[in-house]
Design a protein around this motif. Structure first.
Motif, short mmCIF file in Angstrom:
data_model
loop_
_atom_site.label_atom_id
_atom_site.label_comp_id
_atom_site.label_asym_id
_atom_site.label_seq_id
_atom_site.Cartn_x
_atom_site.Cartn_y
_atom_site.Cartn_z
N SER A 1 0.80 -1.12 0.23
CA SER A 1 0.06 0.08 0.20
C SER A 1 0.82 1.17 -0.11
CB SER A 1 -0.90 0.31 1.61
OG SER A 1 -1.63 1.50 1.15
N LEU A 2 0.37 1.75 -0.72
CA LEU A 2 0.97 3.13 -0.97
C LEU A 2 2.12 3.78 -1.73
CD1 LEU A 2 -0.01 5.43 2.28
CD2 LEU A 2 -1.39 4.94 0.27
N GLU A 3 3.04 2.19 -1.64
CA GLU A 3 4.08 2.32 -2.60
C GLU A 3 4.69 3.79 -2.92
OE1 GLU A 3 4.52 -1.57 -5.19
OE2 GLU A 3 2.53 -1.13 -4.27
N TYR A 4 2.84 4.29 -4.41
CA TYR A 4 3.89 4.70 -4.91
C TYR A 4 3.66 6.47 -4.48
CZ TYR A 4 -1.46 5.68 -3.54
OH TYR A 4 -2.58 5.02 -2.49
N LEU A 5 3.76 7.04 -2.78
CA LEU A 5 3.95 7.95 -2.28
C LEU A 5 5.85 7.87 -2.07
CD1 LEU A 5 1.30 8.43 0.66
CD2 LEU A 5 1.87 9.51 -1.32
N GLN A 6 6.22 7.09 -2.50
CA GLN A 6 7.97 6.01 -1.98
C GLN A 6 8.66 7.51 -0.85
OE1 GLN A 6 9.19 7.63 -6.15
NE2 GLN A 6 8.89 6.09 -6.70
N ARG A 7 8.13 6.76 0.10
CA ARG A 7 9.31 7.66 1.50
C ARG A 7 9.17 6.83 2.32
NH1 ARG A 7 4.50 12.48 1.68
NH2 ARG A 7 3.28 11.26 2.60
N LYS A 8 9.80 6.49 3.10
CA LYS A 8 9.15 5.97 4.49
C LYS A 8 8.51 6.27 5.60
CE LYS A 8 12.82 5.20 8.15
NZ LYS A 8 12.59 5.48 9.09
N ARG A 9 7.15 5.24 6.01
CA ARG A 9 6.33 5.86 6.08
C ARG A 9 7.21 6.12 8.18
NH1 ARG A 9 2.27 3.90 4.36
NH2 ARG A 9 0.88 5.41 5.18
#
Ligand SMILES: C[S@@+](CC[C@H](N)C(=O)[O-])C[C@H]1O[C@@H](n2cnc3c(N)ncnc32)[C@H](O)[C@@H]1O
Length: 226
Positions: free
Chosen positions: A27-35
């Motif tokens: 999920s939310l890979e497209y944000l391409q940032r560390k969660r």
């Protein structure tokens, strides 16, 4: 790499995980940032939706404050503070649990017993959990009376007060103060333990002729967008 592991887990254990209401998904890979999610927080959909909404608000450059009515120990408010790090965050709660007036309506209408105890919290302990406590404005007391002097505009509001009365009053108070493009989350919309939450949303939305989106988080939130 994770995708392959997730696919493998789904292939081997998917059915039995689903029986336990656990879905493995990327999920939310497209944000391409560390969660930055606390490992004890077990409502990924609620948090991921909040994060996405904060992105939309940021992109639209909306101005205004954020708020939560029904903070308890601050578990969700912590993420509101994190994702809206430059905004004023109003924290509305009695910090002493449900008010008798709301519980009376709740019982009279046959929604719930209102017997859950949320009194083991405090303003201080909530603030100590916040990543940006200086932006937080605790508003202790019975809502809506506690909001009598609040004059502000809002880009995001979380209503998580469980009971019919405060949720309906919350919608009446915050919706007119929500800027166009802003969002209200109402928790427990699909929670059979608190059917007053759904009733409040349905009533308010019918009166105002507005729509909402139900999302599949753990207590079933409804999202209103202006
Ligand atoms: C389910 S808890 C909130 C949980 C919290 N949002 C979280 O993510 O952990 C509900 C909270 O709503 C508060 N609440 C309910 N009715 C209220 C009212 N009329 N005024 C102020 N607070 C209220 C209760 O004190 C309680 O702390």
């Amino acid at each position: 790499m994770f995708k392959f592991v997730a696919r493998g887990i789904n292939f081997l254990l998917g059915k039995s995980l689903q029986n336990r209401h656990i879905i493995v998904s990327s999920s939310l890979e497209y944000l391409q940032r560390k969660r930055d999610l606390n490992k004890n927080y077990f409502d990924y959909i609620r948090l991921a939706t909040l994060e996405l909404i904060s992105e939309e608000i940021r992109k639209k450059k909306l101005t205004g404050s954020v708020a939560e009515l029904g903070v308890y120990k601050g578990k969700f408010a912590r993420y509101i503070n994190l994702y809206f790090k430059k905004r004023k965050l109003y924290l509305f709660d009695t910090f002493e649990g449900f008010d008798e007036r709301d519980v009376n309506t709740e019982k009279k209408e046959g929604f719930s017993s209102g017997s859950q105890n949320f009194s083991d919290t405090s303003v201080e302990s909530v603030l100590s959990l916040m990543p940006f406590p200086n932006n937080c404005i605790p508003v202790k007391g019975f809502f809506p009376e506690s909001a009598a002097n609040i004059k502000d505009e809002f880009i995001f509001v979380s209503l998580d007060a469980d009971l019919y009365e405060p949720i309906y009053e919350g919608l009446k108070f915050f919706y007119p103060l929500l800027v166009p493009g802003g969002y209200i989350f109402v928790h427990d919309f699909n929670n059979d333990n608190y059917p007053g939450a759904r009733k409040a949303v349905e009533k308010f939305c019918a009166e105002e002729n507005i729509s909402f989106v139900p999302i599949p988080d753990s207590a079933g939130s409804a999202i209103i967008c202006k």
